[in-house]
Design a protein around this motif. Structure first.
Motif, mmCIF file in Angstrom:
data_model
loop_
_atom_site.group_PDB
_atom_site.id
_atom_site.type_symbol
_atom_site.label_atom_id
_atom_site.label_comp_id
_atom_site.label_asym_id
_atom_site.label_seq_id
_atom_site.Cartn_x
_atom_site.Cartn_y
_atom_site.Cartn_z
ATOM 1 N N HIS A 97 0.838 -1.184 0.000
ATOM 2 C CA HIS A 97 0.000 0.000 0.000
ATOM 3 C C HIS A 97 0.882 1.248 0.000
ATOM 4 N N LEU A 98 0.351 2.337 -0.500
ATOM 5 C CA LEU A 98 0.988 3.645 -0.370
ATOM 6 C C LEU A 98 0.200 4.407 0.687
ATOM 7 N N VAL A 99 0.872 4.770 1.786
ATOM 8 C CA VAL A 99 0.220 5.473 2.890
ATOM 9 C C VAL A 99 0.787 6.886 2.969
ATOM 10 N N ILE A 100 -0.086 7.866 2.797
ATOM 11 C CA ILE A 100 0.308 9.270 2.894
ATOM 12 C C ILE A 100 -0.201 9.787 4.227
ATOM 13 N N THR A 101 0.727 10.201 5.082
ATOM 14 C CA THR A 101 0.391 10.558 6.451
ATOM 15 C C THR A 101 1.015 11.898 6.800
ATOM 16 N N GLY A 102 0.978 12.263 8.068
ATOM 17 C CA GLY A 102 1.524 13.544 8.478
ATOM 18 C C GLY A 102 1.926 13.514 9.935
ATOM 19 N N GLY A 103 1.848 14.674 10.614
ATOM 20 C CA GLY A 103 1.178 15.882 10.241
ATOM 21 C C GLY A 103 -0.234 15.708 9.687
ATOM 22 N N GLU A 104 -0.622 16.697 8.920
ATOM 23 C CA GLU A 104 -1.920 16.658 8.261
ATOM 24 C C GLU A 104 -1.722 16.761 6.751
ATOM 25 N N PRO A 105 -1.818 15.617 6.051
ATOM 26 C CA PRO A 105 -1.526 15.614 4.616
ATOM 27 C C PRO A 105 -2.469 16.449 3.765
ATOM 28 N N LEU A 106 -3.708 16.664 4.223
ATOM 29 C CA LEU A 106 -4.638 17.403 3.380
ATOM 30 C C LEU A 106 -4.303 18.887 3.285
ATOM 31 N N LEU A 107 -3.339 19.353 4.056
ATOM 32 C CA LEU A 107 -2.808 20.690 3.835
ATOM 33 C C LEU A 107 -2.143 20.796 2.467
ATOM 34 N N GLN A 108 -1.750 19.650 1.898
ATOM 35 C CA GLN A 108 -1.096 19.613 0.592
ATOM 36 C C GLN A 108 -1.903 18.788 -0.422
ATOM 37 N N GLN A 109 -3.218 18.791 -0.304
ATOM 38 C CA GLN A 109 -4.001 17.849 -1.093
ATOM 39 C C GLN A 109 -3.907 18.083 -2.599
ATOM 40 N N GLU A 132 -4.001 9.243 5.940
ATOM 41 C CA GLU A 132 -4.276 9.375 7.361
ATOM 42 C C GLU A 132 -4.481 10.856 7.672
ATOM 43 N N THR A 133 -5.648 11.193 8.176
ATOM 44 C CA THR A 133 -6.030 12.590 8.365
ATOM 45 C C THR A 133 -6.740 12.785 9.694
ATOM 46 N N ASN A 134 -6.696 14.018 10.209
ATOM 47 C CA ASN A 134 -7.394 14.287 11.468
ATOM 48 C C ASN A 134 -8.857 14.664 11.252
ATOM 49 N N GLY A 135 -9.301 14.725 10.014
ATOM 50 C CA GLY A 135 -10.713 14.934 9.731
ATOM 51 C C GLY A 135 -11.199 16.364 9.885
ATOM 52 N N SER A 136 -10.275 17.328 9.876
ATOM 53 C CA SER A 136 -10.683 18.732 10.024
ATOM 54 C C SER A 136 -10.595 19.506 8.717
ATOM 55 N N ILE A 137 -10.113 18.869 7.657
ATOM 56 C CA ILE A 137 -10.011 19.504 6.341
ATOM 57 C C ILE A 137 -10.724 18.612 5.335
ATOM 58 N N ALA A 138 -11.609 19.187 4.545
ATOM 59 C CA ALA A 138 -12.375 18.400 3.575
ATOM 60 C C ALA A 138 -11.514 18.065 2.363
ATOM 61 N N PRO A 139 -11.552 16.807 1.907
ATOM 62 C CA PRO A 139 -10.823 16.444 0.683
ATOM 63 C C PRO A 139 -11.574 16.959 -0.547
ATOM 64 N N ASN A 140 -10.829 17.420 -1.543
ATOM 65 C CA ASN A 140 -11.499 17.876 -2.761
ATOM 66 C C ASN A 140 -11.984 16.685 -3.580
ATOM 67 N N GLY A 141 -12.820 16.958 -4.568
ATOM 68 C CA GLY A 141 -13.420 15.882 -5.354
ATOM 69 C C GLY A 141 -12.415 15.027 -6.072
ATOM 70 N N ALA A 142 -11.359 15.647 -6.602
ATOM 71 C CA ALA A 142 -10.343 14.892 -7.333
ATOM 72 C C ALA A 142 -9.662 13.876 -6.429
ATOM 73 N N LEU A 143 -9.354 14.287 -5.211
ATOM 74 C CA LEU A 143 -8.670 13.381 -4.287
ATOM 75 C C LEU A 143 -9.596 12.264 -3.824
ATOM 76 N N GLN A 144 -10.866 12.574 -3.621
ATOM 77 C CA GLN A 144 -11.811 11.562 -3.154
ATOM 78 C C GLN A 144 -11.838 10.342 -4.069
ATOM 79 N N HIS A 145 -11.666 10.547 -5.361
ATOM 80 C CA HIS A 145 -11.745 9.452 -6.330
ATOM 81 C C HIS A 145 -10.459 8.627 -6.405
ATOM 82 N N LEU A 146 -9.397 9.111 -5.756
ATOM 83 C CA LEU A 146 -8.098 8.447 -5.879
ATOM 84 C C LEU A 146 -7.733 7.588 -4.668
ATOM 85 N N ILE A 147 -8.449 7.763 -3.562
ATOM 86 C CA ILE A 147 -8.036 7.145 -2.305
ATOM 87 C C ILE A 147 -8.861 5.899 -1.998
#
Length: 254
Positions: A97-109, A132-147
């Motif tokens: 698997h490819l796991v993108i984590t942080g920090g908060e990765p959605l700062l760089q979505q 892996e996210t803390n759930g305080s930033i909404a993912p954009n539509g493009a990212l939603q389809h990739l994860i």
């Protein structure tokens, strides 16, 4: 010489090959890319300076000293390092698997979307991609389809973070609607479950909830696992250990 646009770079703290230590995919081989920076400071404001707990926190993020540092890479330079040091293409083709984590990765979505497109163009897209996210930033539509897997870890009072910084009902509902999403809650005491019931349960499918002990060292993990697993059994919920702590204790980057 033309420079690489910012949106085609990633700010990264570390990367390593290991096994997923938490949640639904626990135990699966994975390439981890830890992005720099976070919008929260679990342990309370000031913990990044003195290492102590503040603002009522009962636990502390165990990677603060890692995600507060890092370097910015172009996608090509990053892939070259991943290939040289982690045999990236071999691992991905073997099914890691490819796991993108942080920090908060959605700062760089936006950058993540571009990076995943870059890997796709190189025929190096992972079969399963986790964020892996803390759930305080909404993912954009493009990212939603990739994860493939959203490992959402909403923060409770025990994090030391104020409610206004950590809890956004519409975002939690959005993650709940994602296929492959789970919610991992760090538990220090049974009162944390009461907070989950009052604040989060109205927004989350109960079957997506995982309880995880608040522990950043092996002795505490053993003790807390007994308490939190008993709570999970009592409430009919899923339990997640922290394999990385159980195996490697406080070592990071493994």
């Amino acid at each position: 010489m033309a420079t690489t646009p910012t949106e085609h770079k990633l700010a990264i703290s570390e990367y390593f090959y290991s096994i997923q230590g938490e949640g639904r995919t626990m135990g699966i081989p994975a390439i981890f890319i830890r992005l720099s920076a976070c919008n929260l400071m679990c342990g309370g404001y000031g913990t990044e300076k003195d290492g102590h707990l503040h603002d009522g926190a009962t636990w502390r993020c165990d990677t603060i000293e890692v995600w507060r540092k890092g370097n910015t890479y172009t996608f090509a330079a990053l892939l070259a390092e991943l290939e040289e040091k982690l045999a990236f293409s071999k691992r991905i083709h073997e099914g890691a698997h490819l796991v993108i984590t942080g920090g908060e990765p959605l700062l760089q979505q936006k950058r993540i979307v571009n990076f995943l497109a870059f890997l796709h163009d190189k025929s190096l897209q992972a079969k399963s991609i986790e964020i892996e996210t803390n759930g305080s930033i909404a993912p954009n539509g493009a990212l939603q389809h990739l994860i493939s897997h959203w490992n959402v870890s909403p923060k409770l009072r025990n994090s030391g973070m104020p409610l206004a910084k950590r809890f956004f009902p519409s975002i939690i509902s959005l993650f709940n609607a994602q296929v492959g999403s789970i919610f991992k809650f760090v538990i220090s005491s049974e009162s944390d479950w009461q907070e989950i019931q009052q604040t989060y349960l109205p927004l989350i499918n109960r079957q997506k909830i995982w309880l995880m002990p608040a522990a950043d060292n092996r002795p505490d993990l053993i003790t807390k696992s007994q308490e939190v697993s008993a709570l999970a059994i009592q409430e009919g919920l899923r339990f997640s250990s922290r394999l990385q702590v159980k195996i490697w204790d406080q070592t990071t980057g493994v």
